[in-house]
Design an enzyme around this catalytic site. Structure first.
Site, PDB file in Angstrom:
ATOM      1  N   LEU A  89       0.822  -1.219   0.000  1.00 26.64           N
ATOM      2  CA  LEU A  89       0.000   0.000   0.000  1.00 26.64           C
ATOM      3  C   LEU A  89       0.851   1.262   0.000  1.00 26.64           C
ATOM      4  O   LEU A  89       0.319   2.372  -0.071  1.00 26.64           O
ATOM      5  CB  LEU A  89      -0.957  -0.004   1.207  1.00 26.64           C
ATOM      6  CG  LEU A  89      -1.994  -1.130   1.219  1.00 26.64           C
ATOM      7  CD1 LEU A  89      -2.933  -0.980   2.406  1.00 26.64           C
ATOM      8  CD2 LEU A  89      -2.801  -1.183  -0.070  1.00 26.64           C
ATOM      9  N   HIS A 108       2.401   6.679   2.991  1.00 25.25           N
ATOM     10  CA  HIS A 108       3.191   7.910   2.911  1.00 25.25           C
ATOM     11  C   HIS A 108       2.332   9.043   3.462  1.00 25.25           C
ATOM     12  O   HIS A 108       1.460   9.565   2.771  1.00 25.25           O
ATOM     13  CB  HIS A 108       3.568   8.172   1.434  1.00 25.25           C
ATOM     14  CG  HIS A 108       4.553   9.280   1.256  1.00 25.25           C
ATOM     15  ND1 HIS A 108       5.049   9.629   0.007  1.00 25.25           N
ATOM     16  CD2 HIS A 108       5.131  10.110   2.130  1.00 25.25           C
ATOM     17  CE1 HIS A 108       5.901  10.633   0.155  1.00 25.25           C
ATOM     18  NE2 HIS A 108       5.964  10.946   1.423  1.00 25.25           N
ATOM     19  N   ASP A 109       2.564   9.406   4.734  1.00 22.12           N
ATOM     20  CA  ASP A 109       1.769  10.474   5.369  1.00 22.12           C
ATOM     21  C   ASP A 109       2.561  10.954   6.577  1.00 22.12           C
ATOM     22  O   ASP A 109       3.719  10.572   6.748  1.00 22.12           O
ATOM     23  CB  ASP A 109       0.382   9.904   5.765  1.00 22.12           C
ATOM     24  CG  ASP A 109      -0.698  10.982   5.775  1.00 22.12           C
ATOM     25  OD1 ASP A 109      -0.432  12.087   6.293  1.00 22.12           O
ATOM     26  OD2 ASP A 109      -1.797  10.724   5.288  1.00 22.12           O
ATOM     27  N   PRO A 168       3.969  11.009  10.367  1.00 24.00           N
ATOM     28  CA  PRO A 168       4.313   9.818  11.152  1.00 24.00           C
ATOM     29  C   PRO A 168       3.166   9.221  11.964  1.00 24.00           C
ATOM     30  O   PRO A 168       2.966   7.994  11.941  1.00 24.00           O
ATOM     31  CB  PRO A 168       5.450  10.316  12.058  1.00 24.00           C
ATOM     32  CG  PRO A 168       6.116  11.390  11.249  1.00 24.00           C
ATOM     33  CD  PRO A 168       4.993  12.070  10.505  1.00 24.00           C
ATOM     34  N   THR A 181       9.882   1.847  -9.791  1.00 21.24           N
ATOM     35  CA  THR A 181      10.560   1.345 -10.994  1.00 21.24           C
ATOM     36  C   THR A 181       9.948   1.927 -12.271  1.00 21.24           C
ATOM     37  O   THR A 181      10.463   1.705 -13.360  1.00 21.24           O
ATOM     38  CB  THR A 181      10.536  -0.200 -11.031  1.00 21.24           C
ATOM     39  OG1 THR A 181       9.242  -0.656 -10.649  1.00 21.24           O
ATOM     40  CG2 THR A 181      11.567  -0.786 -10.100  1.00 21.24           C
ATOM     41  N   GLN A 229       6.610   0.038 -16.922  1.00 23.33           N
ATOM     42  CA  GLN A 229       7.865  -0.076 -16.172  1.00 23.33           C
ATOM     43  C   GLN A 229       9.020   0.491 -16.994  1.00 23.33           C
ATOM     44  O   GLN A 229       9.045   0.363 -18.221  1.00 23.33           O
ATOM     45  CB  GLN A 229       8.159  -1.557 -15.839  1.00 23.33           C
ATOM     46  CG  GLN A 229       7.151  -2.189 -14.909  1.00 23.33           C
ATOM     47  CD  GLN A 229       7.314  -1.725 -13.460  1.00 23.33           C
ATOM     48  OE1 GLN A 229       8.039  -0.778 -13.181  1.00 23.33           O
ATOM     49  NE2 GLN A 229       6.618  -2.387 -12.553  1.00 23.33           N
ATOM     50  N   GLY A 274       4.051  -9.206 -11.877  1.00 26.12           N
ATOM     51  CA  GLY A 274       2.617  -9.082 -12.083  1.00 26.12           C
ATOM     52  C   GLY A 274       2.220  -9.496 -13.481  1.00 26.12           C
ATOM     53  O   GLY A 274       2.048 -10.685 -13.787  1.00 26.12           O
TER      54      GLY A 274
HETATM   55  O1  C5P Z   1       2.852  -5.947 -13.652  1.00 26.74           O
HETATM   56  P1  C5P Z   1       4.201  -5.658 -13.064  1.00 26.74           P
HETATM   57  O2  C5P Z   1       5.122  -6.868 -13.059  1.00 26.74           O
HETATM   58  O3  C5P Z   1       4.836  -4.436 -13.662  1.00 26.74           O
HETATM   59  O4  C5P Z   1       3.876  -5.353 -11.531  1.00 26.74           O
HETATM   60  C1  C5P Z   1       4.813  -4.819 -10.641  1.00 26.74           C
HETATM   61  C2  C5P Z   1       4.144  -4.570  -9.327  1.00 26.74           C
HETATM   62  O5  C5P Z   1       5.105  -4.047  -8.418  1.00 26.74           O
HETATM   63  C3  C5P Z   1       3.004  -3.574  -9.370  1.00 26.74           C
HETATM   64  O6  C5P Z   1       2.014  -4.074  -8.488  1.00 26.74           O
HETATM   65  C4  C5P Z   1       3.564  -2.291  -8.820  1.00 26.74           C
HETATM   66  O7  C5P Z   1       2.619  -1.567  -8.068  1.00 26.74           O
HETATM   67  C5  C5P Z   1       4.660  -2.805  -7.887  1.00 26.74           C
HETATM   68  N1  C5P Z   1       5.777  -1.889  -7.660  1.00 26.74           N
HETATM   69  C6  C5P Z   1       6.563  -1.388  -8.682  1.00 26.74           C
HETATM   70  N2  C5P Z   1       7.604  -0.525  -8.415  1.00 26.74           N
HETATM   71  C7  C5P Z   1       7.884  -0.196  -7.147  1.00 26.74           C
HETATM   72  C8  C5P Z   1       7.105  -0.703  -6.092  1.00 26.74           C
HETATM   73  C9  C5P Z   1       6.051  -1.574  -6.390  1.00 26.74           C
HETATM   74  O8  C5P Z   1       6.336  -1.725  -9.838  1.00 26.74           O
HETATM   75  N3  C5P Z   1       8.948   0.571  -6.876  1.00 26.74           N
END
Ligand code: C5P
Length: 231
Positions: free
Chosen positions: A60, A63-64, A66, A118, A189, A209
């Protein structure tokens, strides 16, 4: 190897969620529930995975201020999630508060922080977010802050793992999204690596994912990735 892969159940469609759950539940060790699924289906989804002995990473990205994050983490820890995360950009006090709330009910649970999404590349970080320097240096900086706040690890791309571990220790957990098996769609990505590149970088967990959930057979796609990273 199955313990190294966290499948991201990113869907808001109940039918698709049920299909993915039933297709994958006997093979996977970890599931990631993000905002999409959690805000749509609520806390019941976590219970479903726990009943199958599948570990849950609740992504989740809190980020808010403390005290708000501490209270949110305390509530979420009661759900029995195994990994919870915050944005390191919230600062050290926020991360400490998050860990305090989470660890009260979850002594074995891991609290980790996102360093830089990412989906953020060099251009976006410098020119949109107005953060100077190299992405990898920013990730190392955020990772150092995360460790100083007493958290267990970070979320970063596989490209940053070696340096982070060299600086902060091998037991500092690195969770890496942005994983794309050869030939799969990059989507939104930007800093992407193959499963094998991520494993050889020393990443502890690979969050994957769409390469699995959008495949014609998610189970086959998952098993193929497992096969590919057998060392
Ligand atoms: O579908 P995909 O493989 O791109 O999914 C990557 C998952 O990782 C997503 O649920 C995304 O919210 C999460 N994520 C990310 N980068 C980050 C942190 C989490 O892609 N820095």
């Amino acid at each position: 190897m199955k313990d190294h892969i966290i499948v991201a159940f990113d869907t808001q469609d109940k039918k698709q969620f049920d299909f993915l759950f039933n297709d994958l539940k006997n093979d996977i060790g970890h599931a990631k529930i993000g905002m999409e699924a959690f805000y749509t289906f609520g806390i019941d989804v976590i219970e479903r995975f726990k009943k199958e002995n599948i570990k849950v990473f609740l992504d989740l990205k809190l980020h808010d201020i403390p005290s708000t994050v501490e209270k949110a983490s305390r509530t979420l820890s009661k759900l029995g999630v195994d990994i919870l995360n915050v944005h390191a950009a919230g600062g050290v006090d926020m991360m400490k508060a998050a860990a305090l709330g989470f660890k009260e009910n979850q002594t074995n649970g891991k609290m980790i922080a996102v360093t830089q999404l990412t989906s953020t590349n060099q251009d976006i970080m410098n020119n949109e977010l107005n953060i100077p320097g190299l992405v990898e240096h920013q990730v190392e900086h955020m990772a150092t802050l995360t460790k100083s706040a007493g958290l267990d690890g970070i979320v970063s791309s596989a490209g940053e793992v070696k340096k982070v571990k060299a600086r902060l220790g091998l037991d500092f957990i690195c969770v890496t999204p942005g994983i794309r098996p050869k030939g799969s769609d990059q989507g939104d990505q930007k800093r992407i690596y193959t499963p094998m590149e991520a494993i050889t970088s020393g990443a502890d967990y690979l969050v994957i994912g769409r390469p699995i959930t959008q495949a014609p057979s998610p189970k086959e796609a998952y098993l193929k990735i497992l096969e590919d990273i057998k060392l």
